[in-house]
Design a protein around this motif. Structure first.
Motif, mmCIF file in Angstrom:
data_model
loop_
_atom_site.group_PDB
_atom_site.id
_atom_site.type_symbol
_atom_site.label_atom_id
_atom_site.label_comp_id
_atom_site.label_asym_id
_atom_site.label_seq_id
_atom_site.Cartn_x
_atom_site.Cartn_y
_atom_site.Cartn_z
ATOM 1 N N ALA A 4 3.310 -11.079 -2.770
ATOM 2 C CA ALA A 4 3.924 -9.805 -2.410
ATOM 3 C C ALA A 4 3.063 -9.186 -1.321
ATOM 4 C CB ALA A 4 4.016 -8.885 -3.624
ATOM 5 N N SER A 5 3.526 -8.066 -0.749
ATOM 6 C CA SER A 5 2.758 -7.343 0.257
ATOM 7 C C SER A 5 2.659 -5.875 -0.131
ATOM 8 C CB SER A 5 3.409 -7.463 1.640
ATOM 9 O OG SER A 5 3.275 -8.769 2.159
ATOM 10 N N LEU A 6 1.460 -5.354 -0.061
ATOM 11 C CA LEU A 6 1.221 -3.937 -0.316
ATOM 12 C C LEU A 6 1.098 -3.196 1.007
ATOM 13 C CD1 LEU A 6 -1.372 -4.261 -3.216
ATOM 14 C CD2 LEU A 6 1.093 -3.849 -3.387
ATOM 15 N N PRO A 7 1.387 -1.894 1.041
ATOM 16 C CA PRO A 7 1.338 -1.147 2.303
ATOM 17 C C PRO A 7 -0.045 -1.231 2.955
ATOM 18 C CG PRO A 7 2.438 0.147 0.604
ATOM 19 C CD PRO A 7 1.848 -1.046 -0.077
ATOM 20 N N SER A 8 -0.067 -1.643 4.221
ATOM 21 C CA SER A 8 -1.311 -1.708 4.993
ATOM 22 C C SER A 8 -0.948 -2.031 6.428
ATOM 23 C CB SER A 8 -2.267 -2.761 4.431
ATOM 24 O OG SER A 8 -3.444 -2.834 5.217
ATOM 25 N N GLY A 9 -0.983 -1.020 7.307
ATOM 26 C CA GLY A 9 -0.652 -1.249 8.705
ATOM 27 C C GLY A 9 0.780 -1.698 8.889
ATOM 28 N N ARG A 10 1.015 -2.420 9.972
ATOM 29 C CA ARG A 10 2.376 -2.833 10.305
ATOM 30 C C ARG A 10 2.879 -3.983 9.434
ATOM 31 N NH1 ARG A 10 3.749 -4.722 16.379
ATOM 32 N NH2 ARG A 10 2.099 -6.225 15.881
ATOM 33 N N ASP A 11 1.995 -4.898 9.060
ATOM 34 C CA ASP A 11 2.431 -6.125 8.403
ATOM 35 C C ASP A 11 2.112 -6.194 6.924
ATOM 36 O OD1 ASP A 11 1.678 -8.138 11.326
ATOM 37 O OD2 ASP A 11 3.524 -7.110 10.748
ATOM 38 N N GLY A 12 1.516 -5.144 6.358
ATOM 39 C CA GLY A 12 1.197 -5.153 4.940
ATOM 40 C C GLY A 12 -0.005 -6.023 4.620
ATOM 41 N N ALA A 13 -0.454 -5.953 3.383
ATOM 42 C CA ALA A 13 -1.570 -6.754 2.892
ATOM 43 C C ALA A 13 -1.038 -7.728 1.851
ATOM 44 C CB ALA A 13 -2.646 -5.856 2.281
ATOM 45 N N LEU A 14 -1.170 -9.019 2.122
ATOM 46 C CA LEU A 14 -0.621 -10.049 1.254
ATOM 47 C C LEU A 14 -1.456 -10.175 -0.017
ATOM 48 C CD1 LEU A 14 1.709 -12.179 1.400
ATOM 49 C CD2 LEU A 14 -0.056 -13.835 2.034
ATOM 50 N N VAL A 15 -0.767 -10.236 -1.169
ATOM 51 C CA VAL A 15 -1.447 -10.417 -2.453
ATOM 52 C C VAL A 15 -0.781 -11.548 -3.228
ATOM 53 C CG1 VAL A 15 -2.221 -8.021 -2.642
ATOM 54 C CG2 VAL A 15 0.000 -8.674 -3.605
ATOM 55 N N PRO A 175 17.982 -4.026 10.420
ATOM 56 C CA PRO A 175 17.044 -4.709 9.523
ATOM 57 C C PRO A 175 17.538 -4.725 8.079
ATOM 58 C CG PRO A 175 15.865 -3.230 10.994
ATOM 59 C CD PRO A 175 17.326 -2.944 11.182
ATOM 60 N N GLY A 176 17.377 -5.869 7.429
ATOM 61 C CA GLY A 176 17.681 -5.981 6.013
ATOM 62 C C GLY A 176 16.454 -5.648 5.182
ATOM 63 N N ALA A 177 16.629 -5.648 3.868
ATOM 64 C CA ALA A 177 15.539 -5.330 2.947
ATOM 65 C C ALA A 177 15.269 -6.527 2.037
ATOM 66 C CB ALA A 177 15.887 -4.110 2.100
ATOM 67 N N LEU A 178 13.979 -6.728 1.719
ATOM 68 C CA LEU A 178 13.576 -7.816 0.835
ATOM 69 C C LEU A 178 13.078 -7.265 -0.494
ATOM 70 C CD1 LEU A 178 11.587 -10.046 3.359
ATOM 71 C CD2 LEU A 178 13.842 -10.549 2.387
ATOM 72 N N ALA A 179 13.362 -7.986 -1.570
ATOM 73 C CA ALA A 179 12.804 -7.650 -2.875
ATOM 74 C C ALA A 179 11.286 -7.839 -2.845
ATOM 75 C CB ALA A 179 13.444 -8.522 -3.952
ATOM 76 N N PRO A 180 10.547 -7.246 -3.789
ATOM 77 C CA PRO A 180 9.086 -7.235 -3.706
ATOM 78 C C PRO A 180 8.416 -8.602 -3.738
ATOM 79 C CG PRO A 180 9.866 -5.647 -5.335
ATOM 80 C CD PRO A 180 11.049 -6.454 -4.924
ATOM 81 N N LEU A 181 8.993 -9.565 -4.480
ATOM 82 C CA LEU A 181 8.299 -10.814 -4.741
ATOM 83 C C LEU A 181 8.902 -11.977 -3.963
ATOM 84 C CD1 LEU A 181 8.090 -10.503 -8.631
ATOM 85 C CD2 LEU A 181 6.417 -9.714 -6.943
ATOM 86 N N ALA A 182 8.021 -12.856 -3.459
ATOM 87 C CA ALA A 182 8.428 -14.146 -2.916
ATOM 88 C C ALA A 182 7.803 -15.223 -3.795
ATOM 89 C CB ALA A 182 7.964 -14.298 -1.473
ATOM 90 N N ARG A 183 8.570 -16.262 -4.123
ATOM 91 C CA ARG A 183 8.080 -17.277 -5.058
ATOM 92 C C ARG A 183 8.125 -18.647 -4.396
ATOM 93 N NH1 ARG A 183 9.345 -15.158 -10.947
ATOM 94 N NH2 ARG A 183 8.342 -17.125 -11.463
#
Length: 316
Positions: A4-15, A175-183
């Motif tokens: 997932a990505s948490l808010p951080s700058g333009r591209d988020g922070a990958l976790v 732009p479309g929207a993505l759910a929080p998780l990628a698996r």
């Protein structure tokens, strides 16, 4: 692996997220494209509590976004509703357009004007590693790194004029929207390498709108879509490929609403098409100010796979 990505700058922070979705660890610094290409993402540091509701899109800025129309039943309904025959090639050669690669988070508003006819489209999407030009379906299948849930927003009121120019979508596909998780494919119940056997759930203003089966009536699997996209070009790591609107037939017919005992629909346009075929005119309106759209996917045990897309509409 779940990321997932948490808010951080333009591209988020990958976790990297734990299997029970309670904890997350930040990923090591470096090139996400390189990590995708290698098929590895390395977590670092101590685990912290994870809140899916705080996430941005797993991949806020993709290399490119190519959206197919793998559920040909959806295309057939569109053409039937306007009295047009469907070319036989549509069953053997995928339709695809190039969309906006900047993705919104799962709680972002759907913004537009009422005359634009805002609509949701519930889709499955995959993220690829590097794919060579002319890749085979086996090569394409091996390049799938993550699977995601997408709301591919459409502005139905703008589509006819745009398509009449003969050049394809631009303004009608924001732009479309993505759910929080990628698996990753190896950590996704129901994934068979080509398709995802899961239920696409859509609620509109708290009422069930769609409960379609993503693994059913999908004419083209993702390896076929990826190979189609790569026929004349290589695809860089971080490319997103969409399935198109999940769509089911019912008893050989166009389908019924959930309230009528059917699977319902994954977009408003399809319900309007069925209404047009049955009564001569659509009844269901497109999205209006204040409407709320919730989209999620469930496996056969009823477990949510990607978290929720939960968006409110703001028209101006």
């Amino acid at each position: 692996m779940i990321v997932a990505s948490l808010p951080s700058g333009r591209d988020g922070a990958l976790v990297v997220v734990s299997d029970d979705l309670s904890k997350a660890r930040h990923c090591a610094e470096g090139s996400l494209a390189a990590a995708l290409d290698a098929g590895t993402i390395t977590p670092e540091g101590d685990a912290t509590s994870f809140d899916a509701g705080a996430c941005v899109a797993p991949l806020p800025r993709a290399r490119q976004f190519l959206d197919g129309s793998a559920y040909v039943n959806h295309v057939e309904l569109v053409r039937k509703a306007r009295g047009a025959e469907m070319p036989s090639s549509f069953w053997t050669d995928p339709l695809m357009y190039q969309g906006c690669p900047d993705f919104l988070g799962p709680r972002a508003e759907i913004v537009g004007k009422p005359a634009w006819g805002p609509d949701f489209e519930a889709e499955v999407a995959v993220v690829t590693g590097d794919v060579p030009m002319g890749a085979s379906e086996d090569e394409a299948r091996a390049a799938i790194r993550f699977v995601m849930l997408l709301n591919d927003v459409s502005l139905r009121g703008l589509i006819p004029d745009e398509l009449s120019k003969g050049f394809g979508f631009v303004q009608s596909k924001p732009p479309g929207a993505l759910a929080p998780l990628a698996r990753s494919p190896d950590d996704l119940p129901g994934w068979d390498g080509d398709r995802l056997d899961a239920t696409m759930c859509v609620d509109l203003n708290g009422q069930p709108f769609g409960r379609t089966r993503a693994g059913v009536d999908m004419t083209f699997g993702f390896p076929r879509l990826i190979a189609h996209a790569a026929r004349t070009r290589p695809l860089g790591a971080g490319t997103v490929i969409g399935s198109g609107t999940v769509s089911n037939k019912l008893d050989g017919g166009p389908g019924r609403t959930v309230a009528q005992g059917g699977a319902g629909y994954s977009c408003i346009a399809e319900q309007r098409m069925v209404e047009t075929l049955e009564t001569g005119a659509p009844v269901t309106p497109f999205l209006a100010n204040g409407d709320r759209v919730r989209i999620w996917m469930e496996d056969r045990e009823g477990r949510s796979l990607f978290g929720d897309i939960d968006q409110t509409v703001r028209t101006t």
